[in-house]
Design an enzyme around this catalytic site. Structure first.
Site, PDB file in Angstrom:
ATOM      1  CG  ASP A 172       2.705  -1.164   3.485  1.00 44.77           C
ATOM      2  OD1 ASP A 172       2.148  -1.994   2.806  1.00 44.77           O
ATOM      3  OD2 ASP A 172       2.624  -1.294   4.758  1.00 44.77           O
ATOM      4  CG  ASP A 174      -3.369  -2.612   5.617  1.00 45.36           C
ATOM      5  OD1 ASP A 174      -4.540  -2.384   5.838  1.00 45.36           O
ATOM      6  OD2 ASP A 174      -3.293  -3.845   5.004  1.00 45.36           O
TER       7      ASP A 174
END
Length: 447
Positions: A172, A174
């Site tokens: 991922d 953030d």
């Protein structure tokens, strides 16, 4: 008051993980039985700690066996299902369920063995979990033990030179590679670790919800990484094993170098879309996003959200994002903050509404709470990871047992978009970029 509120909030069903909660329950018995004071007697304290450690370890050893049993059971069920489909069998005899499925009905799929006893003893040596008398093994303790077990598995496969060595690692963006809303700068400690993985032949995919149909935004957010990669002495073929999957499963970009220029180039959908994704009709996609957009406008009015909150429509997504207002005292533009409860009400209502909408049922979509905004994306991270598995090696697609996805959002319902990645590979559930670095160091250097 605030402490009690925080505890009750985190007990909400959509914030819980059934497997971790079940393990917590198993560990509660030895903790309660040995939560006693020995009035400063060091010998008794040591004996109690050893006894608790032994009982905790035995529990994790038993869970380890249950996981192994489930893997074998699921493999047998898959073989039986394939036999039925290929032989057109009319009478289907149910094979039952593995015991772990009965104990934890929400349990998902395990793609590898997990050395949980070894992982517990390693974490216990660092954090003295067995020595605690007032604080029971927590959600985070168990999360770390599960992560460590997964890392230990891949370290073992590398040492054995097994066919199930790690072939692809996805991340991922953030809160995993960088802070929320941030980017990878030149000093980010994750950069040399990602370059090291690429040098060892591991494919790297950044599977992010941020959906843009052009490469510049991704090049900006990942500038530190691509600059380091451009300056490295890695063979170009290995550098090309860095990809970005944007919008969860909607846009694919691959690293390239051309003379003095470098960055990401867009890959045509025909070159990577999964067959099932090709069957989705544009009408169903449009109607789903239209319905989601109307739902967001309705929720904005019903929840009395600030006028500055913007409902944003993209080609493959729609969401509500915080806007800005002018501070009357300073004259500066200030970003508004939506309450946590407002965000969760929006994402859960949106998810629930779409579940009853026919066009949405003919495609796949993902509703999630990004921490400050809420989005509905076409597709999902499971499709993004699977697409990369096939794109990197069309002739011999990367298996889920050879895949590791690292992310921070794995809550089982509504608000977490990394959760679906569990369907496509092994996972590490982290809570900060610092944790990502720690686990990668352990994975690469066997620390």
């Amino acid at each position: 008051m605030s402490s009690r509120y925080r505890v009750e909030y985190h007990l909400k069903s959509h914030r819980k993980d059934g497997f971790i909660d079940w393990i917590k329950g198993l560990l509660a018995a030895p903790f309660v039985l040995h939560a006693v004071s020995h009035d400063g007697d060091d010998n008794d304290e040591l004996a109690t700690t050893q006894r608790v450690r032994s009982q905790y370890a035995e529990i994790f050893k038993d869970i380890e066996s249950l996981v192994s049993d489930k893997i074998l059971f699921d493999e047998r069920n898959d073989q039986y299902r394939q036999y039925i489909e290929s032989n057109d069998v009319e009478e289907v005899i149910p094979l039952g369920q593995p015991r772990l499925d009965l104990l934890v009905p929400t349990i998902g799929t395990f793609f590898t063995q997990l050395p949980l006893e070894k992982a517990f003893l390693w974490e216990d040596a660092r954090k003295a979990i067995s020595s605690r008398r007032m604080v029971a093994p927590s959600f985070n303790d168990i999360r770390h033990i599960l992560n460590t077990a997964q890392v230990f598995h891949f370290i073992k496969q590398r040492k054995l030179k097994s066919k199930d060595q790690l072939r692809m690692c996805t991340f991922d963006g953030d809160v995993t590679l960088y802070e929320d809303g941030g980017s990878i700068v030149n000093t980010n400690p994750v950069i040399p670790l990602l370059v090291k993985l690429l040098s060892e032949g591991v494919c790297i995919g950044i599977v992010t919800a941020a959906g843009y149909d052009e490469a510049k935004t991704y090049e900006s957010r990942l500038n530190g990484l691509i600059t380091a990669l451009n300056g490295s002495d890695l063979p170009y073929a290995k550098k090309r094993n860095l990809c970005v999957m944007g919008g969860e499963s909607n846009y694919l970009f691959r690293y390239y170098e051309d003379g003095e220029s470098f960055g990401f180039e867009a890959i045509d959908k025909e070159g990577w879309l999964l067959p099932r994704m090709c069957t989705w009709s544009q009408d169903d996609l449009t109607q789903t996003l239209d319905f989601a957009e109307k739902t967001l406008y309705r929720l904005k009015k019903r929840l009395n959200l600030p006028e500055e909150a913007i409902i944003m429509r993209k080609a493959r997504a729609v969401g509500i994002v915080p806007g800005h207002f002018k501070d009357p005292e300073t004259g500066n533009m200030v970003k508004i903050q939506l309450d946590r409860e407002q965000l969760e009400e929006v994402v859960l209502t949106l998810q629930n509404s779409l579940e009853g909408f026919a066009p949405a049922q003919r495609i796949q979509y993902s509703c999630f709470d990004g921490g400050s905004d809420v989005w509905c994306d076409i597709g999902g991270k499971d499709l993004g990871v699977r697409a990369l598995q096939h794109y990197y090696d069309p002739e011999n697609p990367i298996k889920p047992s050879q895949t590791l996805h690292v992310g921070d959002q794995f809550a089982p319902v509504g608000s977490a978009n990394d959760f679906k990645a569990r369907l496509a590979g092994c996972t590490l559930w982290i809570s900060s970029p610092k944790e990502t670095v720690e686990y990668l160091r352990r994975l690469i250097h066997d620390e």
